[in-house]
Structures are given as C-alpha cells and as structure tokens.
Design a protein around this motif. Structure first.
Motif, PDB file in Angstrom:
ATOM      1  N   LEU A  23       0.873  -1.144  -0.037  1.00  0.00           N
ATOM      2  CA  LEU A  23       0.034  -0.007  -0.189  1.00  0.00           C
ATOM      3  C   LEU A  23       1.033   1.146  -0.144  1.00  0.00           C
ATOM      4  N   GLU A  24       0.888   1.821  -1.109  1.00  0.00           N
ATOM      5  CA  GLU A  24       2.160   2.918  -1.251  1.00  0.00           C
ATOM      6  C   GLU A  24       1.469   4.151  -0.483  1.00  0.00           C
ATOM      7  N   HIS A  25       2.264   4.942   0.026  1.00  0.00           N
ATOM      8  CA  HIS A  25       1.717   6.254   0.567  1.00  0.00           C
ATOM      9  C   HIS A  25       0.692   5.952   1.634  1.00  0.00           C
ATOM     10  N   PHE A  26       0.728   4.989   2.400  1.00  0.00           N
ATOM     11  CA  PHE A  26      -0.300   4.900   3.555  1.00  0.00           C
ATOM     12  C   PHE A  26      -0.113   6.040   4.712  1.00  0.00           C
ATOM     13  N   HIS A 122      -1.392   2.684  16.880  1.00  0.00           N
ATOM     14  CA  HIS A 122      -2.926   2.579  16.926  1.00  0.00           C
ATOM     15  C   HIS A 122      -3.800   3.584  15.921  1.00  0.00           C
ATOM     16  N   SER A 123      -2.975   4.221  15.150  1.00  0.00           N
ATOM     17  CA  SER A 123      -3.756   5.240  14.194  1.00  0.00           C
ATOM     18  C   SER A 123      -4.978   4.600  13.670  1.00  0.00           C
ATOM     19  N   SER A 124      -5.919   5.902  13.057  1.00  0.00           N
ATOM     20  CA  SER A 124      -7.272   5.353  12.999  1.00  0.00           C
ATOM     21  C   SER A 124      -7.176   4.618  11.517  1.00  0.00           C
ATOM     22  N   LYS A 125      -6.262   4.943  10.725  1.00  0.00           N
ATOM     23  CA  LYS A 125      -6.150   4.303   9.438  1.00  0.00           C
ATOM     24  C   LYS A 125      -5.539   2.865   9.523  1.00  0.00           C
ATOM     25  N   VAL A 126      -4.588   2.397  10.628  1.00  0.00           N
ATOM     26  CA  VAL A 126      -4.505   1.053  10.778  1.00  0.00           C
ATOM     27  C   VAL A 126      -5.501   0.234  11.518  1.00  0.00           C
ATOM     28  N   GLN A 127      -6.294   0.961  12.426  1.00  0.00           N
ATOM     29  CA  GLN A 127      -7.519   0.259  12.948  1.00  0.00           C
ATOM     30  C   GLN A 127      -8.407   0.007  11.813  1.00  0.00           C
ATOM     31  N   LEU A 129      -7.887  -0.347   8.707  1.00  0.00           N
ATOM     32  CA  LEU A 129      -7.235  -1.401   7.796  1.00  0.00           C
ATOM     33  C   LEU A 129      -7.513  -2.729   8.330  1.00  0.00           C
ATOM     34  N   GLY A 130      -7.270  -2.875   9.826  1.00  0.00           N
ATOM     35  CA  GLY A 130      -7.398  -4.055  10.691  1.00  0.00           C
ATOM     36  C   GLY A 130      -8.975  -4.788  10.179  1.00  0.00           C
ATOM     37  N   ARG A 131      -9.988  -3.612  10.267  1.00  0.00           N
ATOM     38  CA  ARG A 131     -11.412  -4.330  10.297  1.00  0.00           C
ATOM     39  C   ARG A 131     -11.626  -4.652   8.986  1.00  0.00           C
ATOM     40  N   LYS A 132     -10.964  -3.722   8.207  1.00  0.00           N
ATOM     41  CA  LYS A 132     -11.175  -4.304   6.540  1.00  0.00           C
ATOM     42  C   LYS A 132     -10.715  -5.709   6.121  1.00  0.00           C
ATOM     43  N   LEU A 133      -9.544  -5.901   6.914  1.00  0.00           N
ATOM     44  CA  LEU A 133      -9.168  -7.293   6.860  1.00  0.00           C
ATOM     45  C   LEU A 133      -9.703  -8.395   7.564  1.00  0.00           C
ATOM     46  N   GLY A 134     -10.779  -7.856   8.333  1.00  0.00           N
ATOM     47  CA  GLY A 134     -11.651  -8.804   8.927  1.00  0.00           C
ATOM     48  C   GLY A 134     -11.153  -9.438  10.462  1.00  0.00           C
ATOM     49  N   LEU A 135      -9.997  -8.459  11.076  1.00  0.00           N
ATOM     50  CA  LEU A 135      -9.606  -8.863  12.314  1.00  0.00           C
ATOM     51  C   LEU A 135     -10.613  -8.655  13.354  1.00  0.00           C
ATOM     52  N   GLU A 136     -10.992  -9.531  14.289  1.00  0.00           N
ATOM     53  CA  GLU A 136     -11.918  -9.397  15.370  1.00  0.00           C
ATOM     54  C   GLU A 136     -11.311  -8.843  16.488  1.00  0.00           C
ATOM     55  N   ARG A 137     -10.425  -9.587  17.034  1.00  0.00           N
ATOM     56  CA  ARG A 137      -9.607  -9.253  18.198  1.00  0.00           C
ATOM     57  C   ARG A 137      -8.158  -9.155  18.078  1.00  0.00           C
ATOM     58  N   PRO A 138      -7.734  -8.453  17.044  1.00  0.00           N
ATOM     59  CA  PRO A 138      -6.270  -8.231  17.025  1.00  0.00           C
ATOM     60  C   PRO A 138      -5.481  -7.510  18.230  1.00  0.00           C
ATOM     61  N   VAL A 139      -4.237  -8.144  18.563  1.00  0.00           N
ATOM     62  CA  VAL A 139      -3.583  -7.588  19.658  1.00  0.00           C
ATOM     63  C   VAL A 139      -2.067  -7.344  19.098  1.00  0.00           C
ATOM     64  N   GLY A 239       5.186   4.124   2.429  1.00  0.00           N
ATOM     65  CA  GLY A 239       4.454   2.818   1.966  1.00  0.00           C
ATOM     66  C   GLY A 239       4.425   1.715   3.201  1.00  0.00           C
ATOM     67  N   LEU A 240       3.179   1.014   2.974  1.00  0.00           N
ATOM     68  CA  LEU A 240       3.239   0.083   3.941  1.00  0.00           C
ATOM     69  C   LEU A 240       2.925  -1.588   3.378  1.00  0.00           C
ATOM     70  N   ILE A 241       3.687  -2.358   3.937  1.00  0.00           N
ATOM     71  CA  ILE A 241       3.566  -3.748   2.989  1.00  0.00           C
ATOM     72  C   ILE A 241       3.004  -4.695   4.433  1.00  0.00           C
ATOM     73  N   LEU A 242       1.995  -5.209   3.938  1.00  0.00           N
ATOM     74  CA  LEU A 242       1.337  -6.116   4.938  1.00  0.00           C
ATOM     75  C   LEU A 242       1.919  -7.379   4.818  1.00  0.00           C
ATOM     76  N   ILE A 243       2.383  -8.246   5.752  1.00  0.00           N
ATOM     77  CA  ILE A 243       2.958  -9.692   5.395  1.00  0.00           C
ATOM     78  C   ILE A 243       2.257 -10.500   6.419  1.00  0.00           C
ATOM     79  N   HIS A 244       1.802 -11.536   5.617  1.00  0.00           N
ATOM     80  CA  HIS A 244       1.280 -12.789   6.030  1.00  0.00           C
ATOM     81  C   HIS A 244       2.494 -13.530   7.004  1.00  0.00           C
ATOM     82  N   GLY A 245       1.835 -13.851   8.193  1.00  0.00           N
ATOM     83  CA  GLY A 245       2.749 -14.664   9.111  1.00  0.00           C
ATOM     84  C   GLY A 245       3.701 -15.951   8.404  1.00  0.00           C
ATOM     85  N   GLU A 246       3.088 -16.486   7.462  1.00  0.00           N
ATOM     86  CA  GLU A 246       3.694 -17.559   6.761  1.00  0.00           C
ATOM     87  C   GLU A 246       4.568 -17.310   5.259  1.00  0.00           C
TER      88      GLU A 246
END
Length: 294
Positions: A23-26, A122-127, A129-139, A239-246
C-alpha cells in the motif's frame, strides 16, 4: 475464499493470493519524519547495554557474554532495547564507528512505551485497515525500528515470521512494515515468494531449556528456497507492506550509501487463537499484549 471478494475488495483478494500487500503512501511524510526524529531522541539517551561492553577473553567470560546477550534479548518483549550490527565493536567493547551508525534495531515494545510509535501503531487508518481485513480481536505482540545501516545493514535470510511468532492455529500473525525512507533494491528492500504462505512452516524458534548455553533453539529446518522465485518489492517512503505470518521473505545486505529505516509491528488475531508458550516473546504482567483497537 468467497467469489465476490474480488469485486468487493481487490486488495484483500490480492493479499490472500500473494501473502503480502503493498500500500504505497499509506503514511504521510510528516508521520515518517516524526518517527525518525523520535528514534534520534531515543538514541541520544541510549545507555549502551553492558553485555556489549564486556571484554572478550576467556571461554567462560565469552559464555557469560553470550548469556548476557540472550537474557537481554529474551526479556526485551516489554522494553525498549538496542541491538547492534556485527563487527561494530572492538575486542574491548569500544565502538569502531559512531554508536548511532552501529545500531541494527531497537525493539520490542516501542508500540507500548513510546508516545510517537504508540500513536502510529493505533492510528485510525491502521485500525480501519484491521477491520477491512476482518480482524476481530487483534492484539499487538511486538514492534521494532530497523535501521539497515549504509554499508553494514546485514542481510536477513529467507524466513517466515511464524517461525518466531508461533500460534495455534497458524495464519493468525500479520506484519505491518512501514518504510520511513525509500526502500530500493540497492539499500535492501524486501523480497517475497508470492503464494508461499499456504504451505505451513517447517521451522520453529523456541525457548531453550533453562541452563543451556543458548537462550533459543531451532526445531526443524528452513528448506532451500529457489532464488529465482523471489520478487523484489521496492516501496517509497510512507508505504506499508502487509506481511502474512507464513509468507517467505528476505532482504539483502545494504551495500549502498543510504540507510533503509523501517518501523514494523506484528499483530495477532486473538480470537480462538493460542500463543505458543515456547515462543521467545511472552506477554508479561507489566505488558499484556495490547488490543490494536482503542
């Protein structure tokens, strides 16, 4: 995977297919600069850890040195601590180059104890994005500031984050990797094997039994990856890169004359997930893993 995801969220579809998402320029230039300025303040006040200062001599002292480093690392989950590049100290423990140029990374609780990094995490755009990714209880489980210093920023060999941050079931770890300067092929951008996040993991780093000389050990082994399968992901500042754990990824030695500063943190979906008691990193009474959502 639902058919309509492609239309609803091309981003989510891409992430599930590749195991990463660019995600460029996040983040804005100002946000990046505020993190860089804050880290300079932290370095200015840094006390160089004692185990870095010990004189290497007898075998026994060397073991104590190693043990010092191990303890320093193992107990860094709820602190802000300093880790140095190889070859920056002489045998008396004096810096061969300025200390601010010798740090490899600072970790692992910037997100909890530093106001600037906490606000970004904890910025609102990170939160959102978490919701868009379907994260219910991210820590948030850990965070790091990585310098990738010019000329000496070491390579990071191919690995999967779940090797170090193991959960049952797998698939519950997500990395947020923020470029605070342009990351290029010259200064050590990330490389990924697209689609490599669907095959599980073959190696785990676990806490070693008390009394052993090392603090962690590896179970299993990293397969030999085909170098031609890796693709580079240069990304510009902010820019932001989201990285799957595997997903399998790596970065090369920085042989250029410019640094590649990054702030990165890992999130776990805590719903119906157990965090391995054997992971090097453990939540503490002082710092239970904080919720991403505020």
């Amino acid at each position: 995977f639902p058919e309509d995801t492609r239309e609803q969220s091309p981003h989510l579809f891409q992430f599930c297919k590749d195991g990463f998402l660019v995600l460029e320029h996040f983040f804005t230039t100002e946000e990046c600069d505020s993190m860089r300025n804050q880290i300079q303040r932290i370095i200015a006040e840094m006390e160089v850890p004692l185990h870095c200062r010990t004189e290497f001599s007898t075998k026994e002292e060397e073991q104590l040195q190693t043990q010092g480093s191990s303890d320093y690392f193992l107990t860094s989950g709820d602190k802000i601590r300093f880790f140095f590049e190889k070859g920056v100290l002489d045998e008396k423990g004096n810096f061969l180059i300025p200390k601010e140029k010798s740090i490899g990374k600072i970790g692992h609780a910037l997100h909890a104890y530093d106001p600037v990094f906490k606000q970004i995490t904890h910025s609102s755009k990170v939160q959102e994005l978490g919701r868009k990714l379907g994260l219910e209880r991210p820590v948030v489980v850990q965070s790091m500031y990585i310098f990738k210093q010019p000329g000496i920023g070491g390579e990071v060999t191919p690995h999967q984050d779940a090797t170090f941050l193991h959960t049952e079931p797998l698939g519950r770890i997500l990395g947020f990797w923020i470029a605070l300067e342009d990351a290029t092929q010259e200064n050590g951008c990330l490389w990924f094997i697209p689609g490599s996040h669907t095959r599980g993991i073959t190696r785990r780093m676990v806490r070693a039994a008390p009394g052993t000389s090392t603090c962690v050990e590896f179970i299993g082994s990293e397969p030999a990856y085909d170098n031609s399968q890796f693709i580079p992901l240069p990304i510009s500042k902010g820019g932001l890169i989201l990285i799957h754990g595997e997903v399998v990824h790596k970065s090369e030695l920085n042989s250029s004359e410019s640094s590649r500063h990054v702030f990165t943190f890992h999130v776990m979906e805590a719903k119906d997930t157990s965090w391995s008691k054997e992971n090097w990193l453990q939540p503490t009474p002082e710092l239970p893993f904080p919720s991403l959502y505020t």
